[in-house]
Design a protein around this motif. Sequence first.
Motif, PDB file in Angstrom:
ATOM      1  N   GLY A 125       9.915 -15.101 -27.471  1.00 19.45           N
ATOM      2  CA  GLY A 125      10.976 -15.115 -26.462  1.00 19.45           C
ATOM      3  C   GLY A 125      12.322 -15.437 -27.090  1.00 19.45           C
ATOM      4  O   GLY A 125      12.423 -15.708 -28.289  1.00 19.45           O
ATOM      5  N   ASP A 126      13.337 -15.436 -26.255  1.00 21.65           N
ATOM      6  CA  ASP A 126      14.718 -15.586 -26.706  1.00 21.65           C
ATOM      7  C   ASP A 126      14.931 -16.738 -27.673  1.00 21.65           C
ATOM      8  O   ASP A 126      15.538 -16.564 -28.722  1.00 21.65           O
ATOM      9  CB  ASP A 126      15.601 -15.849 -25.489  1.00 21.65           C
ATOM     10  N   LEU A 127      14.472 -17.922 -27.314  1.00 22.83           N
ATOM     11  CA  LEU A 127      14.814 -19.106 -28.103  1.00 22.83           C
ATOM     12  C   LEU A 127      13.730 -19.469 -29.098  1.00 22.83           C
ATOM     13  O   LEU A 127      14.032 -19.928 -30.205  1.00 22.83           O
ATOM     14  CB  LEU A 127      15.118 -20.288 -27.173  1.00 22.83           C
ATOM     15  N   ARG A 128      12.481 -19.272 -28.734  1.00 26.47           N
ATOM     16  CA  ARG A 128      11.410 -19.581 -29.703  1.00 26.47           C
ATOM     17  C   ARG A 128      11.519 -18.718 -30.942  1.00 26.47           C
ATOM     18  O   ARG A 128      11.079 -19.106 -32.017  1.00 26.47           O
ATOM     19  CB  ARG A 128      10.042 -19.347 -29.053  1.00 26.47           C
ATOM     20  N   SER A 129      12.101 -17.541 -30.812  1.00 29.60           N
ATOM     21  CA  SER A 129      12.129 -16.656 -31.974  1.00 29.60           C
ATOM     22  C   SER A 129      13.019 -17.204 -33.081  1.00 29.60           C
ATOM     23  O   SER A 129      12.728 -17.034 -34.252  1.00 29.60           O
ATOM     24  CB  SER A 129      12.524 -15.238 -31.568  1.00 29.60           C
ATOM     25  N   GLY A 130      14.087 -17.919 -32.719  1.00 24.94           N
ATOM     26  CA  GLY A 130      14.954 -18.505 -33.748  1.00 24.94           C
ATOM     27  C   GLY A 130      14.930 -20.014 -33.731  1.00 24.94           C
ATOM     28  O   GLY A 130      15.428 -20.659 -34.631  1.00 24.94           O
ATOM     29  N   GLY A 131      14.329 -20.588 -32.682  1.00 30.36           N
ATOM     30  CA  GLY A 131      14.278 -22.041 -32.567  1.00 30.36           C
ATOM     31  C   GLY A 131      13.001 -22.583 -33.175  1.00 30.36           C
ATOM     32  O   GLY A 131      12.579 -22.148 -34.247  1.00 30.36           O
ATOM     33  N   SER A 161      25.676 -22.139 -40.648  1.00 32.14           N
ATOM     34  CA  SER A 161      24.365 -21.512 -40.888  1.00 32.14           C
ATOM     35  C   SER A 161      23.309 -22.474 -40.357  1.00 32.14           C
ATOM     36  O   SER A 161      23.089 -23.549 -40.933  1.00 32.14           O
ATOM     37  CB  SER A 161      24.185 -21.225 -42.380  1.00 32.14           C
ATOM     38  N   ILE A 162      22.695 -22.065 -39.253  1.00 35.04           N
ATOM     39  CA  ILE A 162      21.853 -22.994 -38.494  1.00 35.04           C
ATOM     40  C   ILE A 162      20.385 -22.624 -38.662  1.00 35.04           C
ATOM     41  O   ILE A 162      19.921 -21.574 -38.201  1.00 35.04           O
ATOM     42  CB  ILE A 162      22.259 -22.973 -37.005  1.00 35.04           C
ATOM     43  N   ASP A 163      19.682 -23.477 -39.358  1.00 28.22           N
ATOM     44  CA  ASP A 163      18.239 -23.335 -39.580  1.00 28.22           C
ATOM     45  C   ASP A 163      17.886 -22.015 -40.262  1.00 28.22           C
ATOM     46  O   ASP A 163      16.939 -21.312 -39.851  1.00 28.22           O
ATOM     47  CB  ASP A 163      17.469 -23.511 -38.259  1.00 28.22           C
ATOM     48  N   LYS A 222      18.833 -14.063 -32.797  1.00 33.38           N
ATOM     49  CA  LYS A 222      19.104 -13.287 -31.584  1.00 33.38           C
ATOM     50  C   LYS A 222      20.441 -13.650 -30.934  1.00 33.38           C
ATOM     51  O   LYS A 222      20.725 -13.240 -29.816  1.00 33.38           O
ATOM     52  CB  LYS A 222      17.962 -13.452 -30.585  1.00 33.38           C
ATOM     53  N   GLY A 223      21.257 -14.444 -31.617  1.00 29.76           N
ATOM     54  CA  GLY A 223      22.652 -14.622 -31.197  1.00 29.76           C
ATOM     55  C   GLY A 223      22.894 -15.739 -30.199  1.00 29.76           C
ATOM     56  O   GLY A 223      23.981 -15.805 -29.617  1.00 29.76           O
ATOM     57  N   ASN A 246      12.937 -25.649 -26.197  1.00 33.41           N
ATOM     58  CA  ASN A 246      13.910 -25.030 -27.100  1.00 33.41           C
ATOM     59  C   ASN A 246      15.304 -25.025 -26.481  1.00 33.41           C
ATOM     60  O   ASN A 246      16.298 -25.182 -27.187  1.00 33.41           O
ATOM     61  CB  ASN A 246      13.482 -23.609 -27.468  1.00 33.41           C
ATOM     62  N   GLN A 247      15.359 -24.835 -25.157  1.00 33.10           N
ATOM     63  CA  GLN A 247      16.674 -24.851 -24.501  1.00 33.10           C
ATOM     64  C   GLN A 247      17.362 -26.188 -24.762  1.00 33.10           C
ATOM     65  O   GLN A 247      18.551 -26.240 -25.089  1.00 33.10           O
ATOM     66  CB  GLN A 247      16.505 -24.609 -22.994  1.00 33.10           C
ATOM     67  N   MET A 248      16.604 -27.279 -24.645  1.00 31.38           N
ATOM     68  CA  MET A 248      17.187 -28.613 -24.915  1.00 31.38           C
ATOM     69  C   MET A 248      17.589 -28.736 -26.379  1.00 31.38           C
ATOM     70  O   MET A 248      18.635 -29.307 -26.706  1.00 31.38           O
ATOM     71  CB  MET A 248      16.167 -29.717 -24.585  1.00 31.38           C
ATOM     72  N   PHE A 249      16.753 -28.170 -27.252  1.00 25.37           N
ATOM     73  CA  PHE A 249      17.014 -28.235 -28.702  1.00 25.37           C
ATOM     74  C   PHE A 249      18.308 -27.475 -29.034  1.00 25.37           C
ATOM     75  O   PHE A 249      19.157 -27.956 -29.791  1.00 25.37           O
ATOM     76  CB  PHE A 249      15.804 -27.623 -29.419  1.00 25.37           C
TER      77      PHE A 249
END
Length: 228
Positions: free
Chosen positions: A36-42, A140-142, A85-86, A51-54
């Motif tokens: 999903g949107d955030l798990r893919s880069g989080g 550059s984040i993670d 994913k931006g 992940n939203q909180m992260f």
Amino acid sequence: MTRDPRAQTSRKAGHVALLSSDENAAYWETRHQREGDLRSGGHVSYDEATNQMFYTRRLSMLLDFIGNQADAVAPIYLLDAGCGKGAFSRELASFGQQVDGIDGSANAIELCKERGGGPRYFRSTLSAWRSPWLYDVVASIDVLFHILDDDEWERTVKNLASLVRLGGRFIVSDWGEDGDRVYGNYQVVRGRQKYVPLLEERGLRFDGWHPFNFRGSPIGFYVFTRTR
Ligand SMILES: C[S@@+](CC[C@H](N)C(=O)[O-])C[C@H]1O[C@@H](n2cnc3c(N)ncnc32)[C@H](O)[C@@H]1O
């Protein structure tokens, strides 16, 4: 970042076969397609809500370092190096910043372009990215702990640092300890003994390491400012 101590291996012990650069690239294409949107880069072991909180936690830290004032006359020029994913690119653009997002993954960049929202997106490795202007902020984040090859990591850090204007900031997440450590087969965290001397000799002053303080993550933001 995984926190499973069984997956934590001394690099010297060599117990883990790290992904090759082709395997690493394929890993990210698949992960961006699958998650999903955030798990893919989080954090892959958090659900979307966590992940939203992260993301919110790290965005608020970034805004403290960058400043959140939108200025139509003199916007902040920011490079989101390894934008995935931006998620960060879009949020930062919503504060009026002029954002370039780059990533090595074709799937991620295609999705970013479909979403739009202000930033310009390009597919590029971090070491190969060239820009006609310098940036006020390079973030550059993670990403850097997913560059497994030490030479490519060093080329990347040097290239990103070269894109920061005088007085501008370089913000990069990694762990705050001394020494390197391997987690699983696709993460090599590197510590301040790697970042600080490399960047100080390039004219960037070390302004501290700021831990995420989120669910025991060992990662935080290194903040540097170009002084010469
Ligand atoms: C953990 S994700 C973080 C994405 C984004 N910064 C975020 O926090 O949502 C790591 C990203 O780095 C990208 N990446 C890894 N190595 C890269 C390299 N050498 N050049 C460009 N992108 C790279 C991957 O494709 C992936 O999108």
